[in-house]
Design an enzyme around this catalytic site. Structure first.
Site, mmCIF file in Angstrom:
data_model
loop_
_atom_site.group_PDB
_atom_site.id
_atom_site.type_symbol
_atom_site.label_atom_id
_atom_site.label_comp_id
_atom_site.label_asym_id
_atom_site.label_seq_id
_atom_site.Cartn_x
_atom_site.Cartn_y
_atom_site.Cartn_z
ATOM 1 N N THR A 117 -15.219 -34.370 -91.600
ATOM 2 C CA THR A 117 -15.643 -35.172 -92.729
ATOM 3 C C THR A 117 -17.027 -35.660 -92.751
ATOM 4 O OG1 THR A 117 -15.312 -37.337 -93.642
ATOM 5 C CG2 THR A 117 -15.280 -37.411 -91.388
ATOM 6 N N TYR A 141 -13.634 -44.638 -88.869
ATOM 7 C CA TYR A 141 -12.712 -43.402 -89.175
ATOM 8 C C TYR A 141 -14.121 -42.098 -89.094
ATOM 9 C CZ TYR A 141 -11.844 -39.312 -92.415
ATOM 10 O OH TYR A 141 -11.493 -38.055 -92.725
#
Length: 331
Positions: A117, A141
């Site tokens: 990501t 995350y």
């Protein structure tokens, strides 16, 4: 040869499965169906419900199906939730990935492609961010994904495995043939939220912050069509199988659109002038994050859907289909 796709019943994973099946690959999907849907798994592939951390199960799948490559999508992906429940993210994204990699090493997997990501970059400036930028994720995350990147690199240095890391920017759209799309209830993706609002599934939508140092004050993001994204995985898989070296690459088009621009595009495409509420900033949102896309384009990756209205139109068509299919109430 065969490919094991973890999380293949989810949004991006199901599109990867379609891409691989369309080109005749032998594919096995492993998904626990916590957020995925078995009906999104293409009928041409084998589907197994289970956990990626289950060593015995994953070993059996690798051995029984002649798997040489793993494409790993399984995990948790909601940034605000990761702040509220970090241990969930370190379990699902980091610890489970560690167990999966160990099983792959034990069973002689040659190639591993990891779904990462842009959140690994943290708070960046307004210019496109390159893969060699300083990595300072600001959410659990992003940290959970970066830890997995580090583990994969260390393992590949110690064992005969090559890997690819693809750092996603903002993935949107749906399969052009409407075979799959973003189907997760309560998803927070901007384009999905906007088309749901246009369809009356939401009374209004919120824009978080309009005082950023961007042209119109709203956040700027790089939106990539999901089919172009999975095509990048296919190109990277071919590269690794041909003996190419491990690579880490951004997955984005290299240009951004602001939140207000996206909302305006959704209104134009749908013909619906839906209510938009402007509110305060959310903690941890960078003003802008756009991919430096030189590496991926050097791999002869040629995007087919690099057009925001096209991406929005496909997302809108999918949401209309999904609304009819599920006959669900407004949210």
């Amino acid at each position: 040869m065969g490919v094991l796709v973890t999380g293949g019943a989810g949004y991006i994973g199901s599109h990867m499965v379609l891409y691989l099946a369309d080109r005749g690959e032998k594919v096995v999907v492993l998904d626990n169906l916590v957020t995925g849907f078995d009906w999104m798994v293409d009928h041409r592939v084998d589907f197994v419900q289970g956990n990626i951390a289950d060593n015995a199960l994953v070993s059996r799948l690798i051995q029984d199906h002649g798997i040489d490559a793993v494409i790993h999508f399984a995990g948790s992906v909601v940034v605000p939730e990761s702040v509220e429940n970090p241990l969930k993210y370190y379990r699902n994204n980091t610890a489970a990935t560690r167990d999966l990699i160990e099983t792959c090493v034990q069973n002689g997997i040659k190639h591993f492609i990891f779904s990462s990501t842009a959140a690994v970059y943290g708070m960046v400036g307004l210019e496109p961010v390159a893969e060699d930028a300083v990595l300072t994720p600001v959410s659990p995350y992003g940290r959970s994904k970066l830890m997995s990147e580090w583990m994969l690199a260390d393992v590949a240095a110690a064992h005969p495995m090559t890997y690819g890391v693809l750092r996603y920017f903002n993935v949107a759209g749906a399969d052009p043939e409407m075979r799959s799309g973003q189907s997760t209830a309560g998803a927070t993706h901007l384009i999905k939220v906007a088309v749901q609002t246009a369809l009356g599934l939401r009374a209004s939508m919120s824009v978080f912050g309009d005082d950023y140092p961007t042209p119109d004050g709203t956040c700027v993001r790089d939106y990539i069509h999901v089919s172009d994204l999975v095509a990048a995985h296919g190109i990277l898989l071919d590269h690794l199988r041909a003996g190419g070296e491990s690579r880490t690459m951004n997955c984005g088009y290299g240009r951004g659109f602001s939140v207000d621009e996206v909302v305006s595009t959704v209104k134009q495409v749908t013909g619906v002038d839906f209510p938009v509420v402007h509110g305060p900033r959310r903690a941890g949102d960078p003003a802008s994050i756009v991919a430096g896309a030189d590496r991926i384009r050097s791999m002869d990756w040629e995007p087919q859907f690099d057009d925001l209205p096209t991406i929005v139109e496909m997302a809108y068509k999918w949401e209309r289909y999904l609304n009819t299919r599920n006959d669900r109430p407004a949210v």
